[in-house]
Design an enzyme around this catalytic site. Structure first.
Site, PDB file in Angstrom:
ATOM      1  CD  GLU A 156       2.276   4.476   8.051  1.00 33.33           C
ATOM      2  OE1 GLU A 156       1.994   3.584   8.849  1.00 33.33           O
ATOM      3  OE2 GLU A 156       1.763   4.576   6.914  1.00 33.33           O
ATOM      4  CD  GLN A 163      -1.120  -0.312   3.727  1.00 32.74           C
ATOM      5  OE1 GLN A 163      -1.265   0.563   4.583  1.00 32.74           O
ATOM      6  NE2 GLN A 163      -1.754  -1.493   3.763  1.00 32.74           N
ATOM      7  CG  HIS A 169      -0.477   5.678   3.828  1.00 27.09           C
ATOM      8  ND1 HIS A 169      -1.666   4.989   3.826  1.00 27.09           N
ATOM      9  CD2 HIS A 169       0.379   4.956   4.608  1.00 27.09           C
ATOM     10  CE1 HIS A 169      -1.541   3.896   4.584  1.00 27.09           C
ATOM     11  NE2 HIS A 169      -0.319   3.860   5.050  1.00 27.09           N
ATOM     12  NE  ARG A 220      -6.633  -3.040   0.925  1.00 28.07           N
ATOM     13  CZ  ARG A 220      -7.845  -2.499   0.942  1.00 28.07           C
ATOM     14  NH1 ARG A 220      -8.610  -2.526  -0.131  1.00 28.07           N
ATOM     15  NH2 ARG A 220      -8.309  -1.938   2.037  1.00 28.07           N
ATOM     16  CG  HIS A 280       4.166   1.131   3.707  1.00 30.18           C
ATOM     17  ND1 HIS A 280       3.748   2.339   3.189  1.00 30.18           N
ATOM     18  CD2 HIS A 280       3.206   0.781   4.615  1.00 30.18           C
ATOM     19  CE1 HIS A 280       2.612   2.706   3.763  1.00 30.18           C
ATOM     20  NE2 HIS A 280       2.260   1.769   4.630  1.00 30.18           N
TER      21      HIS A 280
END
Length: 347
Positions: free
Chosen positions: A146, A126, A128, A225, A205
């Protein structure tokens, strides 16, 4: 980051007097269980007695104002007991967000999302979005940057981060669309307990099986995804892929992530481990006693990852999380010899 001297869970208990006029206000929040098809049972001990659990349990949202109200943190202490954190922010933004975040323009959103994650099986490949893409596409006010703190990992556990040689998003998306194997597309990074990784937005990642981690991130739940292997959703059906959106995200200039080495306990005291644009993460291992040097103009998140500590007459155990509110008061902490804690501060 924190001043003091080296000195001498899953629940908390009071062992002394209550709030002092000079004590920084700290909110205790109920963990929010989130079912995921790749989850397991390792997070069950962190749930409050009588709390509803949904298996497979993939995540516990510990500080959250993201998404549906059912996933917002509920206050479990003090005069605001029972109130959603988002409702308190809406009613009194400066109380939670501080003068630098609050005011008329403040949204009822905390600037970070903090959670535990149990990857019983491997997660999808996936990516982001960053802030700019999220705003442009109307996906929210922030992207998703993150960082992971590995709490537990099987001996052969690994994550995959960034493209390996001769791979890019176009090649990966084409392989995913054809249902081909993509194991070689990403860099394989072995991990163990205590490792820390920072994942910038737009970095492709995947989290491997057998890993429990703490995640601090921007307040976004947007995930594109790319490849889901043989996984299915909670309804038993294949989950949607988001290849067109993923193809619009160019990888960051440094499309790889190195594991931040385990912090030796012999260093003692608080150590700055991550300095990202949305937040800073400080880590403590072992015995320490002193006043946390936390900013007065914003809230901070304190979490005991292992062992125990004591603060102003309250015993904190593994999994204890406190949202330390803005103000001039002090927050005293005394950690035990086996303690492991982190402090997350919005930038």
């Amino acid at each position: 980051m924190a001043r003091g001297s080296k000195g001498h869970g899953r629940r908390s208990e009071y062992v002394g007097d209550g709030l002092s006029p000079l004590q920084r206000e700290a909110l205790k929040l109920d963990p929010v269980p989130v079912s995921k098809p790749w989850g397991g049972k390792k997070l069950l001990p962190y749930l409050l007695p009588g709390a509803e659990s949904v298996l497979p349990l993939g995540e516990l949202w510990l500080v959250s104002t993201v998404g549906d109200h059912s996933r917002h943190s509920r206050i479990n202490s003090g005069v605001h007991d029972g109130l959603l954190l988002s409702d308190l922010i809406k009613a009194s933004p400066e109380k939670i967000l501080g003068p630098s975040w609050g005011g008329e323009a403040a949204e009822s959103e905390f600037p970070l999302l903090f959670k535990f994650l149990d990857a019983n099986t491997e997660l999808s490949v996936q990516v982001h979005p960053d802030d700019a893409f999220s705003k442009y596409r109307g996906l929210g006010s922030t992207g998703k940057e993150e960082s992971w703190i590995i709490l537990d990992a099987n001996p052969e556990a690994f994550v995959r981060v960034g493209f390996s040689a001769n791979w890019d998003m176009k090649k990966l998306s084409e392989a995913a669309a054809k249902g081909e194997c993509v194991e070689e597309a990403l860099n394989k990074v072995p991990v163990k307990r205590g490792d820390i990784l920072h994942i910038p937005p737009r970095t492709v990642h995947s989290i491997g099986a057998g890993i429990v981690l703490a995640e601090i991130q921007q307040p976004s739940d947007v995930t594109f995804r790319i490849h889901d292997g043989n996984n299915v959703g909670l309804d038993g059906n294949p989950r949607e892929l988001h290849l067109e959106m993923a193809l619009q995200l160019d990888p960051p200039e440094q499309d790889s992530t190195d594991v931040i080495p385990v912090n030796p306990e012999s260093q003692g005291g608080w150590q700055l481990r991550i300095a990202a644009s949305p937040y800073q993460v400080f880590e403590l291992k072992g015995p320490w006693e002193g006043q946390l040097d936390i900013p007065e103009d914003r809230s901070s998140i304190l979490c005991i990852l292992s062992g125990s500590a004591e603060s102003h007459g309250e015993r904190l155990y593994e999994g204890s999380v406190r949202l330390l509110l803005p103000g001039e008061g002090e927050f005293h902490l005394k950690s035990a010899s086996e303690s492991w804690a982190i402090l997350c501060i919005p930038s």
